[in-house]
Design a protein around this motif. Structure first.
Motif, PDB file in Angstrom:
ATOM      1  N   ASN A   1     -14.119  38.466  45.797  1.00 16.08           N
ATOM      2  CA  ASN A   1     -14.568  37.975  44.492  1.00 16.08           C
ATOM      3  C   ASN A   1     -14.177  38.975  43.410  1.00 16.08           C
ATOM      4  O   ASN A   1     -14.168  40.183  43.631  1.00 16.08           O
ATOM      5  CB  ASN A   1     -16.092  37.778  44.500  1.00 16.08           C
ATOM      6  N   ILE A   2     -13.869  38.426  42.261  1.00 15.95           N
ATOM      7  CA  ILE A   2     -13.502  39.255  41.104  1.00 15.95           C
ATOM      8  C   ILE A   2     -13.648  38.368  39.877  1.00 15.95           C
ATOM      9  O   ILE A   2     -13.615  37.130  39.993  1.00 15.95           O
ATOM     10  CB  ILE A   2     -12.044  39.791  41.261  1.00 15.95           C
ATOM     11  N   HIS A   3     -13.869  38.938  38.703  1.00 15.69           N
ATOM     12  CA  HIS A   3     -14.046  38.122  37.500  1.00 15.69           C
ATOM     13  C   HIS A   3     -12.859  37.154  37.352  1.00 15.69           C
ATOM     14  O   HIS A   3     -11.715  37.565  37.485  1.00 15.69           O
ATOM     15  CB  HIS A   3     -14.129  39.019  36.254  1.00 15.69           C
ATOM     16  N   PRO A   4     -13.183  35.863  37.097  1.00 21.57           N
ATOM     17  CA  PRO A   4     -12.091  34.877  37.031  1.00 21.57           C
ATOM     18  C   PRO A   4     -11.019  35.242  36.001  1.00 21.57           C
ATOM     19  O   PRO A   4      -9.856  34.870  36.156  1.00 21.57           O
ATOM     20  CB  PRO A   4     -12.809  33.577  36.620  1.00 21.57           C
ATOM     21  N   ALA A   5     -11.417  35.987  34.964  1.00 22.58           N
ATOM     22  CA  ALA A   5     -10.458  36.326  33.905  1.00 22.58           C
ATOM     23  C   ALA A   5      -9.292  37.151  34.424  1.00 22.58           C
ATOM     24  O   ALA A   5      -8.174  37.073  33.908  1.00 22.58           O
ATOM     25  CB  ALA A   5     -11.188  37.094  32.786  1.00 22.58           C
ATOM     26  N   ILE A   6      -9.577  37.945  35.429  1.00 20.25           N
ATOM     27  CA  ILE A   6      -8.526  38.847  35.926  1.00 20.25           C
ATOM     28  C   ILE A   6      -8.245  38.559  37.408  1.00 20.25           C
ATOM     29  O   ILE A   6      -7.877  39.434  38.170  1.00 20.25           O
ATOM     30  CB  ILE A   6      -8.965  40.317  35.762  1.00 20.25           C
ATOM     31  N   ALA A   7      -8.423  37.270  37.778  1.00 18.69           N
ATOM     32  CA  ALA A   7      -8.389  36.925  39.204  1.00 18.69           C
ATOM     33  C   ALA A   7      -6.992  36.660  39.740  1.00 18.69           C
ATOM     34  O   ALA A   7      -6.770  36.670  40.953  1.00 18.69           O
ATOM     35  CB  ALA A   7      -9.268  35.705  39.463  1.00 18.69           C
ATOM     36  N   LYS A   8      -6.035  36.445  38.851  1.00 23.53           N
ATOM     37  CA  LYS A   8      -4.725  36.017  39.354  1.00 23.53           C
ATOM     38  C   LYS A   8      -4.154  37.008  40.373  1.00 23.53           C
ATOM     39  O   LYS A   8      -4.052  38.200  40.104  1.00 23.53           O
ATOM     40  CB  LYS A   8      -3.745  35.830  38.199  1.00 23.53           C
ATOM     41  N   GLY A   9      -3.836  36.463  41.542  1.00 23.63           N
ATOM     42  CA  GLY A   9      -3.248  37.286  42.599  1.00 23.63           C
ATOM     43  C   GLY A   9      -4.242  38.194  43.292  1.00 23.63           C
ATOM     44  O   GLY A   9      -3.874  38.938  44.195  1.00 23.63           O
ATOM     45  N   ARG A  10      -5.511  38.142  42.867  1.00 23.81           N
ATOM     46  CA  ARG A  10      -6.477  39.059  43.475  1.00 23.81           C
ATOM     47  C   ARG A  10      -7.670  38.336  44.118  1.00 23.81           C
ATOM     48  O   ARG A  10      -8.184  38.776  45.123  1.00 23.81           O
ATOM     49  CB  ARG A  10      -6.994  40.030  42.397  1.00 23.81           C
ATOM     50  N   MET A  11      -8.114  37.246  43.491  1.00 21.98           N
ATOM     51  CA  MET A  11      -9.258  36.539  44.062  1.00 21.98           C
ATOM     52  C   MET A  11      -8.847  35.786  45.331  1.00 21.98           C
ATOM     53  O   MET A  11      -7.771  35.194  45.379  1.00 21.98           O
ATOM     54  CB  MET A  11      -9.840  35.543  43.051  1.00 21.98           C
ATOM     55  N   ILE A  12      -9.733  35.841  46.344  1.00 21.98           N
ATOM     56  CA  ILE A  12      -9.561  34.991  47.538  1.00 21.98           C
ATOM     57  C   ILE A  12     -10.840  34.177  47.658  1.00 21.98           C
ATOM     58  O   ILE A  12     -11.908  34.747  47.915  1.00 21.98           O
ATOM     59  CB  ILE A  12      -9.348  35.841  48.810  1.00 21.98           C
ATOM     60  N   ASN A  13     -10.751  32.879  47.412  1.00 19.63           N
ATOM     61  CA  ASN A  13     -11.955  32.050  47.311  1.00 19.63           C
ATOM     62  C   ASN A  13     -12.387  31.519  48.688  1.00 19.63           C
ATOM     63  O   ASN A  13     -11.761  30.620  49.252  1.00 19.63           O
ATOM     64  CB  ASN A  13     -11.698  30.890  46.337  1.00 19.63           C
ATOM     65  N   ALA A  14     -13.459  32.093  49.198  1.00 21.14           N
ATOM     66  CA  ALA A  14     -13.937  31.716  50.538  1.00 21.14           C
ATOM     67  C   ALA A  14     -14.390  30.256  50.590  1.00 21.14           C
ATOM     68  O   ALA A  14     -14.284  29.608  51.632  1.00 21.14           O
ATOM     69  CB  ALA A  14     -15.091  32.630  50.954  1.00 21.14           C
ATOM     70  N   ILE A  15     -14.884  29.733  49.457  1.00 15.89           N
ATOM     71  CA  ILE A  15     -15.323  28.326  49.447  1.00 15.89           C
ATOM     72  C   ILE A  15     -14.133  27.395  49.652  1.00 15.89           C
ATOM     73  O   ILE A  15     -14.181  26.442  50.433  1.00 15.89           O
ATOM     74  CB  ILE A  15     -16.017  27.967  48.120  1.00 15.89           C
ATOM     75  N   ARG A  16     -13.038  27.706  48.942  1.00 14.14           N
ATOM     76  CA  ARG A  16     -11.831  26.871  49.105  1.00 14.14           C
ATOM     77  C   ARG A  16     -11.306  26.969  50.536  1.00 14.14           C
ATOM     78  O   ARG A  16     -10.850  25.978  51.116  1.00 14.14           O
ATOM     79  CB  ARG A  16     -10.747  27.313  48.122  1.00 14.14           C
ATOM     80  N   ALA A  17     -11.403  28.160  51.101  1.00 12.78           N
ATOM     81  CA  ALA A  17     -10.936  28.341  52.486  1.00 12.78           C
ATOM     82  C   ALA A  17     -11.802  27.514  53.446  1.00 12.78           C
ATOM     83  O   ALA A  17     -11.285  26.851  54.353  1.00 12.78           O
ATOM     84  CB  ALA A  17     -10.984  29.816  52.859  1.00 12.78           C
ATOM     85  N   ALA A  18     -13.118  27.551  53.211  1.00 11.85           N
ATOM     86  CA  ALA A  18     -14.028  26.785  54.080  1.00 11.85           C
ATOM     87  C   ALA A  18     -13.735  25.288  53.953  1.00 11.85           C
ATOM     88  O   ALA A  18     -13.736  24.548  54.947  1.00 11.85           O
ATOM     89  CB  ALA A  18     -15.479  27.079  53.709  1.00 11.85           C
ATOM     90  N   ALA A  19     -13.466  24.845  52.721  1.00 17.26           N
ATOM     91  CA  ALA A  19     -13.158  23.427  52.501  1.00 17.26           C
ATOM     92  C   ALA A  19     -11.864  23.048  53.221  1.00 17.26           C
ATOM     93  O   ALA A  19     -11.752  21.968  53.806  1.00 17.26           O
ATOM     94  CB  ALA A  19     -13.033  23.149  51.009  1.00 17.26           C
ATOM     95  N   ASP A  20     -10.906  23.941  53.190  1.00 14.60           N
ATOM     96  CA  ASP A  20      -9.636  23.703  53.864  1.00 14.60           C
ATOM     97  C   ASP A  20      -9.859  23.589  55.379  1.00 14.60           C
ATOM     98  O   ASP A  20      -9.274  22.740  56.046  1.00 14.60           O
ATOM     99  CB  ASP A  20      -8.684  24.861  53.552  1.00 14.60           C
ATOM    100  N   PHE A  21     -10.732  24.446  55.869  1.00 15.08           N
ATOM    101  CA  PHE A  21     -11.074  24.423  57.302  1.00 15.08           C
ATOM    102  C   PHE A  21     -11.690  23.068  57.664  1.00 15.08           C
ATOM    103  O   PHE A  21     -11.288  22.429  58.636  1.00 15.08           O
ATOM    104  CB  PHE A  21     -12.061  25.562  57.592  1.00 15.08           C
ATOM    105  N   LEU A  22     -12.637  22.631  56.854  1.00 10.58           N
ATOM    106  CA  LEU A  22     -13.310  21.346  57.131  1.00 10.58           C
ATOM    107  C   LEU A  22     -12.315  20.192  57.119  1.00 10.58           C
ATOM    108  O   LEU A  22     -12.390  19.275  57.938  1.00 10.58           O
ATOM    109  CB  LEU A  22     -14.412  21.084  56.096  1.00 10.58           C
ATOM    110  N   ALA A  23     -11.362  20.276  56.180  1.00 10.80           N
ATOM    111  CA  ALA A  23     -10.357  19.210  56.078  1.00 10.80           C
ATOM    112  C   ALA A  23      -9.476  19.157  57.321  1.00 10.80           C
ATOM    113  O   ALA A  23      -8.862  18.126  57.607  1.00 10.80           O
ATOM    114  CB  ALA A  23      -9.512  19.422  54.824  1.00 10.80           C
ATOM    115  N   GLY A  24      -9.437  20.257  58.062  1.00  5.55           N
ATOM    116  CA  GLY A  24      -8.596  20.302  59.262  1.00  5.55           C
ATOM    117  C   GLY A  24      -9.286  19.790  60.517  1.00  5.55           C
ATOM    118  O   GLY A  24      -8.669  19.693  61.579  1.00  5.55           O
TER     119      GLY A  24
END
Ligand SMILES: [Zn+2]
Length: 423
Positions: free
Chosen positions: A233-256
């Motif tokens: 997690n990191i402030h969205p303002a400076i997230a480019k290339g640095r944030m890794i969103n665990a929620i999106r990853a979990a959603a991707d897992f569920l979709a699989g």
């Protein structure tokens, strides 16, 4: 008199009904929100009453332990070493429906039409097709606003009345019998406090099944899986290339996960499933809770491998993400341990044959206390006890089927008294 060597004696119907009504009136709902054992006071109260009744019946090794479990022994009345048989029922009732002020009412010689409850509600034949087979029988119903609690006070009453009948009729031959009333079965803690060495039985039966004439010989094998996603997690303002969103990853897992089957809502009979039942977390961390269920214990491993592979694929899509799986063993198919003692299933079937009654062996898409006891080394099939519509406010029990269950157990204890188990 039935057969050359086994017999049934008449059951005291009024006393059985009286017992059952007395037991169901005590609110023993399990409480999943506490860690106390037992989780509710009512279980201790009912246990105390049963203990008094067992002592009054003359069972000297009767006691209620620190956890509320009630234990008692009925000594063998045959010569030689007959196998020790344990009879098990649970004191708690389901927390899934109200259970305060249970006011049972008795329907004598049920007319086979829609079943009417005291509060004016009805249970139609369409809603409960089993009603069709119960015409002329005596049913004990909830008031319509609460549980009845026949799950498992039918089992409790059956065991108590069986013990009374064995003591009153010493001509019914039996080996050593252990009585065990457990707590908190409905919230998955039914076997937590059972000391099998103390029970010291060769075989056990839970008297906790629906209807009549069923021997449950298989349950699911079960594991639970938690999938952890560790992102960044990191402030969205400076997230480019640095944030890794665990929620999106979990959603991707569920979709699989398999989309056309392998879920509880798309399977039946012998089919197993992967059941997602919880998701939580934020950008930095997320977790998914999953249940694995199959009648084939090996298939649980296949399911877990599938999930592991899926985790790897998700990790590749989210560079820097960490994915880990935690698999917890829950319980194993009853059948796995019954193979070591075929008589555990053969004798209850034989008892139905002696009585000339139809019966079936069935599988349960879930677990029982018996799944856990069997896995720990005590083969424990589940037997019918006249319960219907359990965990609902339109619950009822069939008194005639409870009597049939006692007669069946009378034969079963006699068959076991003639059985030899190889050490
Ligand atoms: Zn039950």
């Amino acid at each position: 008199m039935i057969g050359a060597s086994t017999q049934v004696v008449p059951i005291n119907r009024d006393r059985l009904l009286e017992r059952f009504i007395k037991y169901v009136k005590i609110d023993t709902a399990a409480d999943p929100t506490t860690d106390r054992y037992p989780s509710s006071q009512g279980q201790l109260e009912l246990g105390k009453i049963l203990l008094e009744e067992l002592v009054e019946l003359g069972l000297d090794e009767a006691y209620q332990d620190d956890y509320g479990l009630v234990w008692a022994s009925l000594p063998s009345n045959v010569e030689g070493d007959a196998p020790t048989l344990a009879l098990v029922a649970h004191l708690d009732t389901s927390p899934e429906a109200p259970s305060n002020n249970i006011s049972p009412h008795v329907v004598e010689s049920y007319d086979g039409k829609d079943l009417c409850f005291a509060n004016g509600e009805t249970l139609t034949i369409e809603q409960c097709p089993e009603l069709q087979g119960l015409q002329g029988k005596t049913l004990v119903c909830s008031g319509g606003d609460t549980l009845l609690g026949g799950d498992d006070k039918a089992g409790v009453a059956i065991i108590m009345e069986l013990v009374a009948s064995l003591i009153e009729n010493p001509n019914l031959k039996h080996g050593p019998i252990k009585i065990l009333m457990t707590c908190d079965e409905e919230i998955g803690r039914g076997t937590d406090k059972i000391d099998l060495q103390q029970l010291n039985a060769d075989v056990a039966y839970t008297i906790d099944g629906g209807g009549a004439g069923v021997v449950d010989t298989e349950t699911f094998s079960a594991d639970a899986v938690t999938v952890h996603f560790k992102g960044r997690n990191i402030h969205p303002a400076i997230a480019k290339g640095r944030m890794i969103n665990a929620i999106r990853a979990a959603a991707d897992f569920l979709a699989g996960l398999p989309s056309n089957g392998c879920s509880p809502e798309s399977t039946e009979g012998r089919e197993g499933f992967i059941h997602v039942y919880g998701i939580s977390g934020g950008v930095g961390d997320a977790a998914i809770e999953i249940l694995l269920r199959s009648f084939d214990t090996n298939q649980l491993e296949e399911y877990a491998e599938y999930l592991t592979d899926l985790g790897v694929k998700v990790r590749e899509k989210f560079p820097g993400l960490e994915v880990s799986l935690e698999v917890t063993k829950q319980y194993r198919n009853l059948r796995d341990s019954l193979v070591n003692l075929p008589a555990a299933v053969d004798l209850p079937c034989q008892a139905f044959e002696v009585l000339g009654r139809p019966y079936e062996q069935a599988i349960i898409r879930g677990g029982t206390d018996g799944s856990q006891l069997s896995e720990k080394g005590l083969p424990t099939p589940n037997l019918s006890s006249g319960q219907y519509q359990i965990h609902s406010v339109k619950e009822f029990a069939c008194l005639d089927e409870m009597i049939e269950s006692i007669e069946h157990l009378q034969i079963l204890v006699q068959l076991w008294s003639m059985e030899k188990i190889e050490a």
